[in-house]
Write a protein that holds these residues in place. Structure first.
Motif, PDB file in Angstrom:
ATOM      1  N   PRO A 118      -7.200  43.707  52.985  1.00 41.38           N
ATOM      2  CA  PRO A 118      -6.527  43.906  51.366  1.00 41.38           C
ATOM      3  C   PRO A 118      -4.933  44.346  52.367  1.00 41.38           C
ATOM      4  CG  PRO A 118      -8.015  45.191  50.861  1.00 41.38           C
ATOM      5  CD  PRO A 118      -8.669  44.633  52.741  1.00 41.38           C
ATOM      6  N   GLY A 119      -3.603  43.731  51.096  1.00 40.79           N
ATOM      7  CA  GLY A 119      -2.412  43.938  51.728  1.00 40.79           C
ATOM      8  C   GLY A 119      -2.223  42.497  52.317  1.00 40.79           C
ATOM      9  N   TYR A 120      -2.822  41.769  52.644  1.00 38.23           N
ATOM     10  CA  TYR A 120      -2.399  40.295  52.982  1.00 38.23           C
ATOM     11  C   TYR A 120      -1.760  39.420  51.804  1.00 38.23           C
ATOM     12  CZ  TYR A 120      -3.133  41.377  57.614  1.00 38.23           C
ATOM     13  OH  TYR A 120      -2.799  42.459  59.038  1.00 38.23           O
ATOM     14  N   GLN A 121      -2.389  39.482  50.937  1.00 38.49           N
ATOM     15  CA  GLN A 121      -1.753  39.217  49.669  1.00 38.49           C
ATOM     16  C   GLN A 121      -2.476  37.064  49.753  1.00 38.49           C
ATOM     17  OE1 GLN A 121       1.781  40.308  48.418  1.00 38.49           O
ATOM     18  NE2 GLN A 121       1.398  41.848  47.827  1.00 38.49           N
ATOM     19  N   THR A 122      -1.684  36.723  49.736  1.00 38.20           N
ATOM     20  CA  THR A 122      -1.597  34.822  49.473  1.00 38.20           C
ATOM     21  C   THR A 122      -0.814  33.869  50.407  1.00 38.20           C
ATOM     22  OG1 THR A 122       0.191  35.174  48.504  1.00 38.20           O
ATOM     23  CG2 THR A 122      -1.500  35.131  46.939  1.00 38.20           C
ATOM     24  N   LYS A 123      -0.624  34.636  52.034  1.00 38.91           N
ATOM     25  CA  LYS A 123      -0.427  34.017  52.734  1.00 38.91           C
ATOM     26  C   LYS A 123      -1.097  34.190  54.076  1.00 38.91           C
ATOM     27  CE  LYS A 123       4.434  34.087  52.084  1.00 38.91           C
ATOM     28  NZ  LYS A 123       5.165  34.106  50.822  1.00 38.91           N
ATOM     29  N   PRO A 124      -1.743  33.144  54.420  1.00 37.32           N
ATOM     30  CA  PRO A 124      -2.746  32.908  55.470  1.00 37.32           C
ATOM     31  C   PRO A 124      -2.363  33.807  56.936  1.00 37.32           C
ATOM     32  CG  PRO A 124      -2.000  31.288  55.305  1.00 37.32           C
ATOM     33  CD  PRO A 124      -1.328  31.323  54.565  1.00 37.32           C
ATOM     34  N   THR A 125      -2.622  34.678  57.765  1.00 38.08           N
ATOM     35  CA  THR A 125      -2.973  35.126  58.525  1.00 38.08           C
ATOM     36  C   THR A 125      -3.137  34.428  59.789  1.00 38.08           C
ATOM     37  OG1 THR A 125      -5.007  35.943  58.290  1.00 38.08           O
ATOM     38  CG2 THR A 125      -3.406  37.151  57.847  1.00 38.08           C
ATOM     39  N   VAL A 126      -2.279  34.180  60.853  1.00 38.51           N
ATOM     40  CA  VAL A 126      -2.557  33.920  61.873  1.00 38.51           C
ATOM     41  C   VAL A 126      -3.790  33.772  62.338  1.00 38.51           C
ATOM     42  CG1 VAL A 126      -2.387  33.705  64.988  1.00 38.51           C
ATOM     43  CG2 VAL A 126      -0.722  33.708  62.935  1.00 38.51           C
TER      44      VAL A 126
END
Length: 717
Positions: free
Chosen positions: A121-129
């Motif tokens: 939760p908290g990263y929303q719609t953008k992919p993390t590395v």
């Protein structure tokens, strides 16, 4: 699945080439969808290492189909933006997929929702590395470290294709979220426009905006084309970087030549403005990077305007100069630098070939041809003396074009129906194009409607003034047609000395000369020119002469002995400085092609070197009785009410005054008469005379005033 079966399946699935870029992106999204499904299956089924290849068959099949369709599209001339970008910056297939993972939410919100489900939760719609690395590991079919794709030195990050968001809790690389640079998104989906962040500092040149008339120096254009074409390979690529340093006067055709060259080569041109970039010093390096990246993406040639702005204070802009050199060396293959001065001292670096190309102002003959060619675009009254305009105004092609446009506006304002440009319109427009900055600080513009016949002169004085007028009028014949300009390396202008007592008409004579010749006249303000700071006087003089060159203006140094006095024996630094100022002015006077007039009341105080350099030395003496009589009569305008008692002969005989003093007396008398509500009479003139004589330090005697002496103490006194 064995190799034979995989090939057979691929053969049955291969389609035609892509019809457009959008169809290709849809296939890439489908491939990403398969990749995410494999990842989600591994999470839900908690696959072990023995079943790690489950679900890869459709993934590999889709990859193979996309590769083949890309190749077919390339053979059929279908432009696909991501493969093109990959070729430009040499991305691997894995890096292409990394870019696609970050691009997907911009194309379909479904992928943003999927990323949100797969992440904390908290990263929303953008992919993390971390998520991108796991997906890429599946895509590659083996273990992958994030640093190999997303480190700052990798191509994706180095070219700023991918960017990191900057949440406060992202302490590690894996925790950072990814997004595709806004301009790269636009590029990948096929929006062909300049990066909006460059709106204030750059633009794409319109290939049809320039006319041939603006490029008068065809030789430069031919040489540039020849140089560029000599470096082209068969597929239109440059074998090495080419850098052209184009410098010269403003409007001399540098930019129009660059546009013409690019038009002939069939190459787009992006124009950046270094001066505007320097207004935002904190963003200079970023703007320059974005600009050069645009040149790479389009592809296009790069033209940088006002590059000499960096030269004005090289110690002030070391970081900006370094950024400029790095960007040019890294990105564009064809670069044009444009400025008033050469920048080659900054540009010699790396393996780029740098060519210096100087653009000079056209000579009189070329200017005349330019006037005639460019004027075909507008409607003219006849006759128009283009030769006179070409001789008087040392204009570049750009300024000639601007003058014609300004004159057309004047003509339309005067006559909206026909709007034919007159010679007067062109002259006025040309004067508006000249640099009047010195008018506000270092000089005052003088105007006059007087004619030579209006001056009260001796026959010798009148002949001298007429001769110098003729020298200006016929200089095109003597210097041009008769070829004397080739014998005179310098000194083609006129230096005139007007000397005599105060009030004898030196300023008036200068005004009449300017009016007779149709030239601007500027009286130099010596209080602003002469400076106590070493070198400042020379700078001011250089500025005055440089600006006067544009319009062939007459420079009038009144009370010239204050600046041009006799040089002294050098006893200290101040003496040396003063003598250097005099020597510098002598040099500028010799170099100036126009007219310089020196006026002085103290002829004996002038430096002998100046007197020797004067083509004309005209002494304006006190008028004799006959001339004084004429001056008294002509000083009163025909509209002025005059009394019958004015004794002109008495005034001329008894008061030996210069014309300037007589003018003061007449004007003062007119105000006295206006106050008394009477015509101007002898009583008003006598009272004004006494005041003027007091100013001159002369006594008021009964003998001088004769029968009019009583008026000094009468009821009007």
């Amino acid at each position: 699945m064995d190799l034979f079966r995989q090939s057979a399946t691929m053969e049955g699935c291969v389609k035609a080439p892509y019809t457009n870029n959008s169809e290709y992106l849809l296939d890439m999204l489908m491939l990403l969808d398969l990749l995410i499904q494999v990842h989600m299956n591994r999470i839900t089924e908690k696959e072990n290492s023995d079943s790690s290849n489950m679900g890869r068959e459709p993934l590999e099949l889709e990859k193979a189909i996309i590769r083949q369709r890309i190749n077919l599209s390339r053979l059929n001339g279908v432009h696909l933006n991501l493969p093109y970008l990959s070729q430009l910056v040499q991305l691997t297939e894995l890096e292409e997929m990394a870019l696609m993972i970050a691009l997907a939410p911009e194309l379909d919100s479904k992928f943003g929702n999927l990323y949100a489900q797969l992440q904390e939760p908290g990263y929303q719609t953008k992919p993390t590395v971390e998520l991108a690395t796991r997906l890429l590991s599946i895509f590659q079919g083996g273990c992958l470290f994030a640093q190999s794709i997303f480190d700052a030195n990798t191509k994706l990050m180095n070219y700023r294709l991918l960017r990191f968001t900057d949440p406060g809790n992202a302490n590690y690389l894996l925790q950072r979220s990814l997004y595709v640079d806004t301009q790269i998104v636009n590029f990948l989906i096929g929006i062909d426009q300049l990066d909006s962040r460059l709106a204030a500092v750059a633009h794409v040149a319109d290939p049809q905006s320039e006319t041939e008339t603006n490029c008068f120096n065809d030789d430069h254009q031919r040489r540039l084309l020849k140089l560029v074409r000599a470096q082209l390979t068969n597929d239109g690529q440059l074998t090495s970087k080419l850098l052209f340093d184009l410098f010269g006067a403003a409007g001399s055709g540098k930019l129009s030549t660059v546009k013409a060259v690019c038009r002939e080569l069939g190459v787009s041109l992006i124009i950046g403005n270094i001066a505007n970039m320097l207004h935002q010093p904190a963003a200079f390096a970023d703007n320059l990077f974005l600009l050069c990246r645009e040149v790479l993406l389009h592809p296009a040639a790069l033209c940088l305007l006002h590059t000499d702005a960096l030269l004005s204070s090289p110690n002030q802009y070391p970081k900006e100069i370094a950024a400029l050199l790095d960007s040019i060396e890294r990105f564009p293959n064809l670069t044009f630098m444009i400025g008033l001065k050469s920048c080659s001292s900054l540009l010699i670096r790396g393996d780029s070939m740098c060519f210096q190309v100087e653009f000079t102002l056209p000579d009189v003959k070329e200017r005349k041809n330019l006037w005639e060619r460019m004027s075909k675009q507008v409607r003219l009254e006849v006759p128009i003396d283009f030769e006179s305009l070409a001789e008087k105004f040392r204009f570049s092609p750009g300024r000639i074009q601007h003058a014609l446009l300004a004159a057309r506006s004047m003509a339309l304002w005067r006559d909206p129906q026909h709007g034919r440009i007159s010679m007067k319109d062109l002259q006025h427009a040309c004067y508006l194009q000249t640099n009047h900055d010195h008018e506000h600080r270092l000089a005052d513009k003088l105007t006059s409607t007087g004619k030579l016949e209006d001056l009260i002169l001796t026959p010798e004085q009148a002949a001298s003034l007429q001769e110098l007028i003729d020298q200006v009028k016929y200089r095109r014949v003597v210097h041009g047609e008769w070829g004397f300009q080739h014998r005179l390396a310098r000194g083609r202008g006129l230096n005139i000395l007007l000397h005599g007592p105060p009030g004898t008409g030196k300023t008036t004579a200068a005004e009449v000369l300017a009016n007779e010749l149709g030239l601007d006249l500027y009286r130099i303000d010596l209080s602003q020119v002469v400076s106590k700071y070493i070198g400042e006087t020379e700078k001011n003089l250089h500025r005055i002469f440089q600006e006067a060159e544009e319009s062939f203006a007459i420079l009038f140094f009144d009370e010239a002995d204050a600046l041009f006095g006799k040089r002294t024996e050098v006893k200290d630094a101040l003496d040396r400085h003063a003598n250097m100022e005099i020597a510098f002015l002598l040099q500028k006077m010799e170099e100036y092609d126009g007219i310089t007039i020196l006026a002085t009341n103290l002829y004996g105080n002038l430096d002998a070197a100046f007197i020797r350099r004067m083509q004309f030395s005209i002494e304006l003496t006190l008028p004799d009785e006959s001339n004084r009589l004429n001056i008294w009569r002509m000083m009163f305008p025909k509209e002025a009410p005059l009394s019958d008692d004015i004794d002109y002969a008495f005034l001329a005989k008894n008061f030996k005054m210069a014309g300037g003093h007589i003018k003061n007396v007449v004007l003062s008398a007119a105000f006295l008469a206006a106050k008394d509500e009477e015509p101007i009479g002898m009583a008003h003139i006598v009272r004004s005379l006494r005041r003027e004589l007091d100013k001159m330090g002369k006594l008021t005697s009964k003998e001088a005033f004769g029968p009019y002496f009583d008026l000094l103490g009468g009821k009007r006194a």
